[in-house]
Design an enzyme around this catalytic site. Structure first.
Site, PDB file in Angstrom:
ATOM      1  CG  HIS A   1      -1.897   1.115   1.289  1.00 36.34           C
ATOM      2  ND1 HIS A   1      -3.023   1.073   2.084  1.00 36.34           N
ATOM      3  CD2 HIS A   1      -1.930   2.314   0.666  1.00 36.34           C
ATOM      4  CE1 HIS A   1      -3.691   2.216   1.954  1.00 36.34           C
ATOM      5  NE2 HIS A   1      -3.044   2.977   1.102  1.00 36.34           N
TER       6      HIS A   1
ATOM      7  CG  HIS B   1      -1.273   6.329  -2.387  1.00 38.20           C
ATOM      8  ND1 HIS B   1      -2.435   6.160  -3.104  1.00 38.20           N
ATOM      9  CD2 HIS B   1      -1.529   5.853  -1.139  1.00 38.20           C
ATOM     10  CE1 HIS B   1      -3.359   5.634  -2.320  1.00 38.20           C
ATOM     11  NE2 HIS B   1      -2.844   5.427  -1.118  1.00 38.20           N
TER      12      HIS B   1
ATOM     13  CG  HIS C   1      -7.616   3.529  -0.257  1.00 38.72           C
ATOM     14  ND1 HIS C   1      -6.892   2.999  -1.278  1.00 38.72           N
ATOM     15  CD2 HIS C   1      -6.758   4.314   0.445  1.00 38.72           C
ATOM     16  CE1 HIS C   1      -5.642   3.448  -1.206  1.00 38.72           C
ATOM     17  NE2 HIS C   1      -5.534   4.251  -0.162  1.00 38.72           N
TER      18      HIS C   1
ATOM     19  CD  GLU D   1      -7.475   6.605   4.738  1.00 40.47           C
ATOM     20  OE1 GLU D   1      -8.025   6.599   3.629  1.00 40.47           O
ATOM     21  OE2 GLU D   1      -6.398   7.200   4.964  1.00 40.47           O
TER      22      GLU D   1
ATOM     23  CG  ASP E   1      -1.542   5.666   2.858  1.00 38.16           C
ATOM     24  OD1 ASP E   1      -1.819   5.415   1.681  1.00 38.16           O
ATOM     25  OD2 ASP E   1      -2.362   6.183   3.650  1.00 38.16           O
ATOM     26  CG  ASP E   2       0.112   8.977   0.764  1.00 38.62           C
ATOM     27  OD1 ASP E   2       0.187   8.931  -0.476  1.00 38.62           O
ATOM     28  OD2 ASP E   2      -0.919   8.679   1.405  1.00 38.62           O
TER      29      ASP E   2
END
Ligand code: ADE
Ligand code: ZN
Length: 336
Positions: free
Chosen positions: A14, A16, A194, A197, A275-276
């Protein structure tokens, strides 16, 4: 434990790619491309990275992508992530990209995917990192726009393994994209989404039953629904959990409140991801370390999480087996 986690073989599922754009590279690209960013400098950008919720983050995250214009920009961003991932003993990465963030600014789908793909291939050769690409639809945009994006993605089917669904969750339920996912599955793309969340457990049911999701990104709110937990346990549909993201975006007030260990103890296929990472203060290892320390995870827990990362990937059974063998050897060679 820190050193042990850092060198442990793992996969990241996961991630991005636009969320890996560090402020230093963002400004270097802006300079190279002769564009002015909404921020006055690296320090100002870092200061802006205090988020009250998902939307607050997304507003800043989309601004940062303005620095990306040419194929080489997408290459440089992707290469920077893969170099970092390699250093963190990531053996396999499944990477999301948001084409609409770029095509809506006039950057072509071809530019985006060619740059990313070239970096993935170089990392496969140079670092022996395998990877898969996940085309993610922006859920705050229309079904029609998602169909258009899928049509463009279909031209690059050989480079894209799966489709995903990201951006503003609440108010944009999975059902909005049921027909797009039907088409994507018919074309041979694997479905992930997603869900849960910020959105409720009902959105996880929607992702499973309406989109056919084979993996749920986040899914931490599944804990609110006993029947859903039973379903996730029985099917072993993986959750790609992102602990630092969840605390930065205030899904949990503090890491000690995170439900990762509870979900793991209930027998769900939980994984740890970043994630980021450029926005949330850490790559995958920092995520493992943060949950290990806050939730007092054991070596067995770490083994299970790393093993799940391989099991939950879209690799072939024999590829998974080879990576799990490496993980087993790592644990055998490094006794407690
Ligand atoms: N896009 C990038 N990161 C995201 C996240 N955590 N949730 C939804 N959309 C995203
Ligand atoms: Zn995400």
């Amino acid at each position: 434990m820190r050193d042990f986690i850092e060198k442990m073989p793992k996969a990241e599922l996961h991630l991005h790619i636009e969320g890996t754009l560090e402020p230093e590279l963002m400004f270097a690209l802006a300079r190279r491309n002769n564009i002015t960013l909404a921020f006055n400098g690296i320090e100002e950008v870092r200061k802006a990275y205090q988020f009250s919720d998902l939307q607050d983050f997304l507003d800043i995250y989309y601004l940062g992508t303005n620095a990306l214009l040419f194929e080489q920009d997408f290459y440089d961003m992707t290469w920077a992530y893969l170099t970092k991932a390699h250093a963190q003993h990531v053996h396999h990465a499944e990477i999301m990209f948001d084409p609409q963030t770029h095509t809506d600014r006039g950057v072509s789908f071809e530019t985006v995917i060619t740059g990313i793909h070239r970096a993935l291939e170089d990392a496969r050769k140079k670092h022996k990192i395998t990877s898969k690409l996940i085309l993610s639809f922006l859920r705050h945009l229309s079904e029609e726009a998602a169909f258009k994006t899928l049509e463009e993605g279909a031209k690059y089917k050989k480079w894209i393994a799966a489709v995903g669904l990201d951006s503003s969750e609440v108010g944009n339920p999975p059902e909005k994209f049921q027909r797009v996912y039907q088409k994507a599955r018919d074309l041979g793309f694997l479905p992930v989404a997603h869900a849960g969340e910020e959105g409720p457990a009902a959105y996880i049911w929607g992702a499973l039953d309406k989109l056919g999701a084979m993996r749920i990104d986040h899914g931490v709110r599944s804990i609110e629904d006993e029947k859903l937990i039973a379903r996730l346990k029985e099917t072993q549909i993986p959750l790609t959990v992102c602990p630092l993201s969840n605390t930065k975006l205030r899904v949990f007030d503090k890491m000690e409140d995170h439900d990762l260990k509870k979900l793991l103890d209930m027998g769900l296929c939980v994984t740890v991801n970043s994630d980021d990472p450029a926005y949330f203060g850490g790559y995958v290892n920092e995520n493992y370390i943060a949950v290990q320390e806050a939730l007092d995870l054991s070596r067995d827990d770490l083994y299970q999480l790393a093993r799940n990362s391989f099991e939950a990937s879209f690799l072939k059974p024999e590829e998974k087996k080879a990576l799990i063998k490496e993980l087993d050897a790592y644990f055998a060679d490094n006794p407690a």
